[in-house]
Design a protein around this motif. Sequence first.
Motif, PDB file in Angstrom:
ATOM      1  N   HIS A  75     -18.028   8.152  -1.775  1.00  0.00           N
ATOM      2  CA  HIS A  75     -16.908   7.845  -0.878  1.00  0.00           C
ATOM      3  C   HIS A  75     -15.607   8.183  -1.598  1.00  0.00           C
ATOM      4  O   HIS A  75     -15.598   8.383  -2.820  1.00  0.00           O
ATOM      5  CB  HIS A  75     -16.908   6.370  -0.480  1.00  0.00           C
ATOM      6  CG  HIS A  75     -16.572   5.436  -1.616  1.00  0.00           C
ATOM      7  ND1 HIS A  75     -17.504   5.043  -2.560  1.00  0.00           N
ATOM      8  CD2 HIS A  75     -15.407   4.829  -1.986  1.00  0.00           C
ATOM      9  CE1 HIS A  75     -16.943   4.236  -3.439  1.00  0.00           C
ATOM     10  NE2 HIS A  75     -15.665   4.097  -3.122  1.00  0.00           N
ATOM     11  N   ILE A  76     -14.533   8.246  -0.854  1.00  0.00           N
ATOM     12  CA  ILE A  76     -13.220   8.445  -1.463  1.00  0.00           C
ATOM     13  C   ILE A  76     -12.692   7.084  -1.900  1.00  0.00           C
ATOM     14  O   ILE A  76     -12.547   6.162  -1.092  1.00  0.00           O
ATOM     15  CB  ILE A  76     -12.236   9.124  -0.492  1.00  0.00           C
ATOM     16  CG1 ILE A  76     -12.693  10.559  -0.202  1.00  0.00           C
ATOM     17  CG2 ILE A  76     -10.827   9.127  -1.089  1.00  0.00           C
ATOM     18  CD1 ILE A  76     -11.782  11.315   0.754  1.00  0.00           C
ATOM     19  N   GLU A  77     -12.443   6.979  -3.192  1.00  0.00           N
ATOM     20  CA  GLU A  77     -11.989   5.731  -3.805  1.00  0.00           C
ATOM     21  C   GLU A  77     -10.495   5.811  -4.121  1.00  0.00           C
ATOM     22  O   GLU A  77      -9.998   6.851  -4.558  1.00  0.00           O
ATOM     23  CB  GLU A  77     -12.778   5.487  -5.094  1.00  0.00           C
ATOM     24  CG  GLU A  77     -12.226   4.450  -6.034  1.00  0.00           C
ATOM     25  CD  GLU A  77     -12.475   3.036  -5.569  1.00  0.00           C
ATOM     26  OE1 GLU A  77     -13.068   2.856  -4.483  1.00  0.00           O
ATOM     27  OE2 GLU A  77     -12.078   2.099  -6.287  1.00  0.00           O
ATOM     28  N   HIS A  78      -9.804   4.704  -3.884  1.00  0.00           N
ATOM     29  CA  HIS A  78      -8.400   4.611  -4.263  1.00  0.00           C
ATOM     30  C   HIS A  78      -8.329   3.901  -5.616  1.00  0.00           C
ATOM     31  O   HIS A  78      -8.749   2.753  -5.731  1.00  0.00           O
ATOM     32  CB  HIS A  78      -7.606   3.833  -3.222  1.00  0.00           C
ATOM     33  CG  HIS A  78      -7.429   4.572  -1.929  1.00  0.00           C
ATOM     34  ND1 HIS A  78      -8.458   4.740  -1.026  1.00  0.00           N
ATOM     35  CD2 HIS A  78      -6.348   5.195  -1.405  1.00  0.00           C
ATOM     36  CE1 HIS A  78      -8.013   5.429   0.022  1.00  0.00           C
ATOM     37  NE2 HIS A  78      -6.738   5.728  -0.190  1.00  0.00           N
ATOM     38  N   ILE A  79      -7.829   4.572  -6.632  1.00  0.00           N
ATOM     39  CA  ILE A  79      -7.723   3.959  -7.950  1.00  0.00           C
ATOM     40  C   ILE A  79      -6.863   2.706  -7.852  1.00  0.00           C
ATOM     41  O   ILE A  79      -7.270   1.626  -8.274  1.00  0.00           O
ATOM     42  CB  ILE A  79      -7.138   4.959  -8.971  1.00  0.00           C
ATOM     43  CG1 ILE A  79      -8.066   6.173  -9.113  1.00  0.00           C
ATOM     44  CG2 ILE A  79      -6.926   4.279 -10.314  1.00  0.00           C
ATOM     45  CD1 ILE A  79      -7.506   7.279  -9.987  1.00  0.00           C
ATOM     46  N   LYS A  80      -5.692   2.848  -7.315  1.00  0.00           N
ATOM     47  CA  LYS A  80      -4.889   1.690  -6.929  1.00  0.00           C
ATOM     48  C   LYS A  80      -5.353   1.323  -5.524  1.00  0.00           C
ATOM     49  O   LYS A  80      -5.179   2.103  -4.595  1.00  0.00           O
ATOM     50  CB  LYS A  80      -3.401   2.052  -6.905  1.00  0.00           C
ATOM     51  CG  LYS A  80      -2.491   0.916  -6.478  1.00  0.00           C
ATOM     52  CD  LYS A  80      -1.037   1.395  -6.452  1.00  0.00           C
ATOM     53  CE  LYS A  80      -0.101   0.279  -5.993  1.00  0.00           C
ATOM     54  NZ  LYS A  80       1.310   0.742  -5.945  1.00  0.00           N
ATOM     55  N   PRO A  81      -6.000   0.173  -5.358  1.00  0.00           N
ATOM     56  CA  PRO A  81      -6.637  -0.156  -4.074  1.00  0.00           C
ATOM     57  C   PRO A  81      -5.695  -0.080  -2.877  1.00  0.00           C
ATOM     58  O   PRO A  81      -4.482  -0.321  -3.005  1.00  0.00           O
ATOM     59  CB  PRO A  81      -7.124  -1.596  -4.286  1.00  0.00           C
ATOM     60  CG  PRO A  81      -7.271  -1.721  -5.759  1.00  0.00           C
ATOM     61  CD  PRO A  81      -6.169  -0.887  -6.353  1.00  0.00           C
ATOM     62  N   GLN A  82      -6.284   0.265  -1.743  1.00  0.00           N
ATOM     63  CA  GLN A  82      -5.492   0.342  -0.517  1.00  0.00           C
ATOM     64  C   GLN A  82      -4.784  -0.962  -0.224  1.00  0.00           C
ATOM     65  O   GLN A  82      -3.670  -0.980   0.303  1.00  0.00           O
ATOM     66  CB  GLN A  82      -6.399   0.695   0.669  1.00  0.00           C
ATOM     67  CG  GLN A  82      -6.879   2.131   0.687  1.00  0.00           C
ATOM     68  CD  GLN A  82      -7.808   2.365   1.853  1.00  0.00           C
ATOM     69  OE1 GLN A  82      -9.016   2.267   1.711  1.00  0.00           O
ATOM     70  NE2 GLN A  82      -7.243   2.677   2.997  1.00  0.00           N
ATOM     71  N   SER A  83      -5.425  -2.065  -0.574  1.00  0.00           N
ATOM     72  CA  SER A  83      -4.871  -3.382  -0.269  1.00  0.00           C
ATOM     73  C   SER A  83      -3.557  -3.653  -0.990  1.00  0.00           C
ATOM     74  O   SER A  83      -2.781  -4.523  -0.566  1.00  0.00           O
ATOM     75  CB  SER A  83      -5.877  -4.482  -0.614  1.00  0.00           C
ATOM     76  OG  SER A  83      -6.229  -4.425  -1.994  1.00  0.00           O
TER      77      SER A  83
END
Length: 226
Positions: free
Chosen positions: A64-72
């Motif tokens: 999956h595409i992961e956000h290093i700095k979370p989307q939240s």
Amino acid sequence: MKRIRKTHPPREFLEWLKENQELDCSYAALQGKEAHTVLKTHLLREQGFLCAYTGVSISEEDSHIEHIKPQSVCRTVPNPGKTYLDDVEYRNMVACFPQDGGDVSHGYGAPIKGGWWNEEQFVSPCQEDCERRFIYGWGGKVSPAQENDNAANKTIDILGLNAQRLRDRRYRAIVGFFGFSRKHKTKELTKQDAKVLLTIIGKPNSTGKLREFCFIFEQLLPRHIK
């Protein structure tokens, strides 16, 4: 952890950003679009088809595409000078195992990190020195290269990098690569062959794929040669 050298975003993704900058230019709006598919493929190739956090081999189907700095914790309004949100910032996105970024059943990786974030306490795979921050043992365990490296310690913990399933997977790969298995009567890697492998192990093959855990072998090969 294998360092990721970020390249330029794919053209389709940039075009999508431009077309939607006055509309809904968020990651949620991007999902399901052709630009999202192209972006994921681009990230996989950029990483040599290795999970950004764990180094396991991945494909379109199990990543999956992961956000290093979370989307939240990404900004909900554009930064000054930007017309899109931080959750579609290309340099903040990598490809990771598994397919479902919320599936914690594996016990390690991106889902375990979840929404946690502390930039100073996290070693990102995009950092220039990330490979030097960790050291791997013959048994598959990973440790900080420096005992007082709090960020490396925290990263190991927050990603579950020493979870038993992942340690076992690394150990099996090490045993198979170096030919240490008595059970399967494999031939131990010679020092001469090890020297040759050391020059190519960090390079992708003809299909652009890196060998699973190649960064671990790069560390262990010199020890084996000695």
